[in-house]
Design a protein around this motif. Structure first.
Motif, PDB file in Angstrom:
ATOM      1  N   PHE A  38       0.846  -1.202   0.000  1.00 27.44           N
ATOM      2  CA  PHE A  38       0.000   0.000   0.000  1.00 27.44           C
ATOM      3  C   PHE A  38       0.884   1.256   0.000  1.00 27.44           C
ATOM      4  O   PHE A  38       0.621   2.219  -0.731  1.00 27.44           O
ATOM      5  CB  PHE A  38      -0.908   0.023   1.230  1.00 27.44           C
ATOM      6  N   ASP A  39       1.915   1.235   0.836  1.00 27.31           N
ATOM      7  CA  ASP A  39       2.829   2.381   0.896  1.00 27.31           C
ATOM      8  C   ASP A  39       3.491   2.628  -0.448  1.00 27.31           C
ATOM      9  O   ASP A  39       3.666   3.788  -0.869  1.00 27.31           O
ATOM     10  CB  ASP A  39       3.900   2.144   1.962  1.00 27.31           C
ATOM     11  N   ALA A  40       3.860   1.554  -1.140  1.00 30.69           N
ATOM     12  CA  ALA A  40       4.510   1.692  -2.441  1.00 30.69           C
ATOM     13  C   ALA A  40       3.581   2.344  -3.456  1.00 30.69           C
ATOM     14  O   ALA A  40       4.011   3.183  -4.264  1.00 30.69           O
ATOM     15  CB  ALA A  40       4.981   0.325  -2.939  1.00 30.69           C
ATOM     16  N   GLN A  41       2.306   1.967  -3.411  1.00 30.31           N
ATOM     17  CA  GLN A  41       1.331   2.597  -4.311  1.00 30.31           C
ATOM     18  C   GLN A  41       1.275   4.096  -4.080  1.00 30.31           C
ATOM     19  O   GLN A  41       1.268   4.896  -5.014  1.00 30.31           O
ATOM     20  CB  GLN A  41      -0.069   2.000  -4.093  1.00 30.31           C
ATOM     21  N   ARG A  42       1.206   4.487  -2.810  1.00 27.25           N
ATOM     22  CA  ARG A  42       1.083   5.914  -2.494  1.00 27.25           C
ATOM     23  C   ARG A  42       2.379   6.672  -2.812  1.00 27.25           C
ATOM     24  O   ARG A  42       2.337   7.789  -3.328  1.00 27.25           O
ATOM     25  CB  ARG A  42       0.675   6.096  -1.030  1.00 27.25           C
ATOM     26  N   GLY A  46       3.222   9.960  -5.372  1.00 28.33           N
ATOM     27  CA  GLY A  46       3.658  11.191  -4.731  1.00 28.33           C
ATOM     28  C   GLY A  46       2.890  11.541  -3.468  1.00 28.33           C
ATOM     29  O   GLY A  46       2.882  12.703  -3.046  1.00 28.33           O
ATOM     30  N   GLN A  47       2.255  10.545  -2.860  1.00 26.63           N
ATOM     31  CA  GLN A  47       1.470  10.765  -1.639  1.00 26.63           C
ATOM     32  C   GLN A  47       2.248  10.292  -0.411  1.00 26.63           C
ATOM     33  O   GLN A  47       3.111   9.411  -0.501  1.00 26.63           O
ATOM     34  CB  GLN A  47       0.147   9.992  -1.716  1.00 26.63           C
ATOM     35  N   ASP A  48       1.919  10.867   0.742  1.00 35.30           N
ATOM     36  CA  ASP A  48       2.485  10.374   1.994  1.00 35.30           C
ATOM     37  C   ASP A  48       2.099   8.913   2.183  1.00 35.30           C
ATOM     38  O   ASP A  48       0.962   8.515   1.887  1.00 35.30           O
ATOM     39  CB  ASP A  48       1.953  11.178   3.182  1.00 35.30           C
ATOM     40  N   THR A  49       3.022   8.104   2.681  1.00 33.97           N
ATOM     41  CA  THR A  49       2.694   6.695   2.912  1.00 33.97           C
ATOM     42  C   THR A  49       1.766   6.554   4.109  1.00 33.97           C
ATOM     43  O   THR A  49       1.716   7.412   4.994  1.00 33.97           O
ATOM     44  CB  THR A  49       3.968   5.868   3.166  1.00 33.97           C
ATOM     45  N   LEU A  50       1.042   5.440   4.142  1.00 27.30           N
ATOM     46  CA  LEU A  50       0.193   5.161   5.297  1.00 27.30           C
ATOM     47  C   LEU A  50       1.038   5.013   6.556  1.00 27.30           C
ATOM     48  O   LEU A  50       0.628   5.459   7.638  1.00 27.30           O
ATOM     49  CB  LEU A  50      -0.619   3.884   5.067  1.00 27.30           C
ATOM     50  N   SER A  51       2.195   4.386   6.426  1.00 27.39           N
ATOM     51  CA  SER A  51       3.070   4.199   7.590  1.00 27.39           C
ATOM     52  C   SER A  51       3.485   5.537   8.178  1.00 27.39           C
ATOM     53  O   SER A  51       3.524   5.707   9.405  1.00 27.39           O
ATOM     54  CB  SER A  51       4.300   3.383   7.202  1.00 27.39           C
ATOM     55  N   ALA A  52       3.783   6.506   7.312  1.00 26.23           N
ATOM     56  CA  ALA A  52       4.167   7.836   7.793  1.00 26.23           C
ATOM     57  C   ALA A  52       2.987   8.555   8.436  1.00 26.23           C
ATOM     58  O   ALA A  52       3.122   9.180   9.500  1.00 26.23           O
ATOM     59  CB  ALA A  52       4.739   8.659   6.645  1.00 26.23           C
ATOM     60  N   LEU A  53       1.826   8.479   7.799  1.00 30.04           N
ATOM     61  CA  LEU A  53       0.639   9.135   8.350  1.00 30.04           C
ATOM     62  C   LEU A  53       0.250   8.523   9.691  1.00 30.04           C
ATOM     63  O   LEU A  53       0.002   9.228  10.673  1.00 30.04           O
ATOM     64  CB  LEU A  53      -0.530   9.024   7.363  1.00 30.04           C
TER      65      LEU A  53
END
Length: 347
Positions: A38-42, A46-53
């Motif tokens: 999922f993080d790779a998709q984001r 160019g979006q913040d990763t879910l892990s970062a959020l």
């Protein structure tokens, strides 16, 4: 609980990942490789990763509740909880959801893969955020005792319909949510309703921040962009029955995949989402031992309980009836509540 229980799983929608949910994926998501996908998709978009959020030091209303961020966070939290259900104790017999929870339900039921479901949820959340057409508010029609009051509901909906007929006003029922009416429209329509009804508990009518006029014709441009972006080959036959926002059941091995995509990216976006009807059908068609509301959040359980009361399910006619039933043998389990999660989640 004793013995294996049957359950309908209910997937929450927008507005359920809030300050208390910060770190939810870190605490509960069971598949590190899937979260990395999922993080790779984001990251690729160019979006913040879910892990970062999810791993942020502080919750930011402006950042975490935006549609392009909230949709991915909620989808992942929901799917993670679904994967955590202990199948030795729980037999999932059907899946449903509220609003964007339909995208999560598709993945839980196997009608899209986990990663393709993320693509759908993240794409639609991003498109809605980019357009941000109109807004939403919430207003209850049930009293504190949750006893059905069809006359009051009808009167409120008549007010909505009258406002919608005014020049330069748009207002409609967005989600039929148990004892709540979620209304959507343009600013003129929303303001007119706020002026027309009595305030309740100093909270309602309540505007929903970072929400657009979901499930109304105002979202037609978003639906068209979603249809252009999301191909048919993302969708497949479900492995579990799914109840949609009209109360229609999509059955395994007999679903029309073209129609499923058309509904998901069409009527589901632009027409009223009848969550109350979905729960009513889930109860009457599948008669589960449990309704399991996945995380994130804990707010959808009340709407499920109210929907069951409105359906007169198992003779429940009030909040007291539901509480007595819940206290004697749990009917509703919210995985967002630590004290209830263990009733259905694996160790």
């Amino acid at each position: 609980m004793s013995g294996r229980k049957t359950a309908v799983v209910v997937c929450p929608g927008r507005g359920t990942y809030n300050k208390a949910e910060l770190g939810y994926l870190g605490r509960h998501f069971p598949d590190a490789a899937l979260l990395a996908a999922f993080d790779a998709q984001r990251a690729a978009a160019g979006q913040d990763t879910l892990s970062a959020l999810d791993g942020a030091e502080r919750f930011s209303l402006a950042q975490h509740t935006r549609g392009d961020n909230a949709s991915g966070l909620i989808y992942a939290a929901t799917l993670g909880d679904f994967l955590a259900i202990d199948r030795e104790r729980i037999e999932v017999v059907a899946v449903t959801g509220n609003s964007m929870g339909w995208y999560s339900a598709l993945a839980c039921a196997g009608a899209v893969s986990a990663e393709d479901g993320f693509t759908v949820a993240n794409t639609m959340g991003t498109l809605m955020q980019e357009a941000l057409i109109g807004g939403q508010l919430v207003y209850p029609f049930l009293g504190d005792d949750w006893r059905p009051d069809p006359a009051r509901k009808a009167a409120l909906l008549a007010t909505v319909a009258e406002i919608d007929t005014r020049s330069d006003h748009t207002l409609a029922l967005s989600i039929d949510l148990g004892g709540m009416l979620v209304l959507a429209g343009d600013e003129a329509g929303l303001k007119a309703f706020e002026s027309a009804v009595e305030p309740i508990d100093g909270r309602f009518p309540m505007r929903l921040g970072n929400h657009a006029a979901f499930h109304t014709h105002l979202q037609a441009p978003v639906a068209r962009r979603g249809q252009a972006a999301l191909a048919l080959d993302l969708f497949d036959q479900p492995a579990l029955p799914m109840i949609d926002g009209r109360g229609a059941v999509w059955w395994p091995r007999s679903a029309d995949v073209h129609a499923l995509r058309d509904y998901t990216l069409g009527a589901q976006v632009t027409e009223t989402y009848d969550f109350t009807r979905a729960i009513t059908v889930a109860a009457r068609e599948f008669a589960p031992d449990l309704f399991i509301v996945t995380g994130p959040g804990t707010t959808l359980g009340g709407a499920v309980a109210q929907s069951l009361i409105l359906a007169d399910w198992r003779g429940m006619g009030s909040k007291a009836d539901f509480k007595a039933r819940q206290d004697s043998e749990p009917l509703l389990v919210s995985m967002g509540m630590a004290e209830q999660r263990g009733l259905v989640a694996g160790q």
